[in-house]
Design a protein around this motif. Structure first.
Motif, PDB file in Angstrom:
ATOM      1  N   LEU A  55      65.774  42.802 -18.712  1.00  0.00           N
ATOM      2  CA  LEU A  55      64.830  43.871 -19.003  1.00  0.00           C
ATOM      3  C   LEU A  55      63.658  43.733 -18.054  1.00  0.00           C
ATOM      4  N   SER A  56      63.203  44.863 -17.496  1.00  0.00           N
ATOM      5  CA  SER A  56      62.033  44.813 -16.624  1.00  0.00           C
ATOM      6  C   SER A  56      61.415  46.196 -16.505  1.00  0.00           C
ATOM      7  N   ASN A  57      60.086  46.212 -16.404  1.00  0.00           N
ATOM      8  CA  ASN A  57      59.411  47.439 -15.999  1.00  0.00           C
ATOM      9  C   ASN A  57      59.179  47.351 -14.492  1.00  0.00           C
ATOM     10  N   VAL A  58      58.466  48.301 -13.925  1.00  0.00           N
ATOM     11  CA  VAL A  58      58.247  48.339 -12.476  1.00  0.00           C
ATOM     12  C   VAL A  58      57.498  47.104 -11.986  1.00  0.00           C
ATOM     13  N   VAL A  65      60.000  45.864 -26.221  1.00  0.00           N
ATOM     14  CA  VAL A  65      61.053  46.137 -27.195  1.00  0.00           C
ATOM     15  C   VAL A  65      61.332  47.637 -27.142  1.00  0.00           C
ATOM     16  N   ARG A  66      62.605  47.969 -27.153  1.00  0.00           N
ATOM     17  CA  ARG A  66      63.024  49.380 -27.172  1.00  0.00           C
ATOM     18  C   ARG A  66      63.744  49.639 -28.484  1.00  0.00           C
ATOM     19  N   GLU A 103      51.687  47.328 -28.299  1.00  0.00           N
ATOM     20  CA  GLU A 103      51.408  48.001 -27.023  1.00  0.00           C
ATOM     21  C   GLU A 103      52.625  48.021 -26.105  1.00  0.00           C
ATOM     22  N   ARG A 104      53.679  47.285 -26.486  1.00  0.00           N
ATOM     23  CA  ARG A 104      54.854  47.170 -25.614  1.00  0.00           C
ATOM     24  C   ARG A 104      56.156  47.509 -26.352  1.00  0.00           C
TER      25      ARG A 104
END
Length: 146
Positions: A55-58, A65-66, A103-104
């Motif tokens: 899992l990674s953002n930019v 968590v999704r 927040e995530r």
């Protein structure tokens, strides 16, 4: 009869089973569906552990968590959408023991098209689901009256 999928890095949650149960129970309450076996047994949460690094953002951060919520079309009006996102975000953070996770946490609301909700081997429309629920309520009331 929603399906809830939670995706997080392995080890995020100490008790995945309890989180799945809490999410399912919360969603059933928000939807305000009758408390009958059809809904209790077909509203479920699934917690998926992702290996570290999957899992990674930019920016390269992976502490997210999704939560994907699939409902039948029209099950959640705007107030219910807001309630699901707020309450699920809080439940996820609490289950992780990390208040900053609010927040995530991404909560995605998706609706199955009419006929796109399979149950007991049949692709149900909303009208068919409502009819099945009413039938079960009638059966339970008749049984209770005996």
């Amino acid at each position: 009869m929603p399906m809830i999928d939670v995706y997080a890095t392995a080890g995020t949650f100490a008790d995945k089973h309890q989180l799945a149960k809490d999410l399912a129970t919360t969603l059933m309450g928000i939807e305000a569906v009758p408390n009958i076996p059809m809904f209790r047994q077909n509203t479920a949460g699934f917690v998926h552990d992702l290996p570290e690094g999957d899992l990674s953002n930019v920016d390269g951060d992976s502490n997210y968590v999704r939560v994907q919520v699939l409902t039948n079309a029209g099950a959640l009006d705007r107030d219910k959408q807001l309630a699901v996102v707020a309450q699920f975000t809080e439940l996820v953070a609490k289950a992780a023991g990390d208040p900053t996770l609010t927040e995530r946490t991404w909560v995605l609301l998706t609706e199955a098209v009419p006929g796109g909700w399979g149950l007991a081997g049949h692709a149900n429309t909303n009208d068919e689901l409502i009819a099945a629920a009413r039938k079960q309520i009638g059966e339970l009331q008749a049984k209770a009256g005996q």
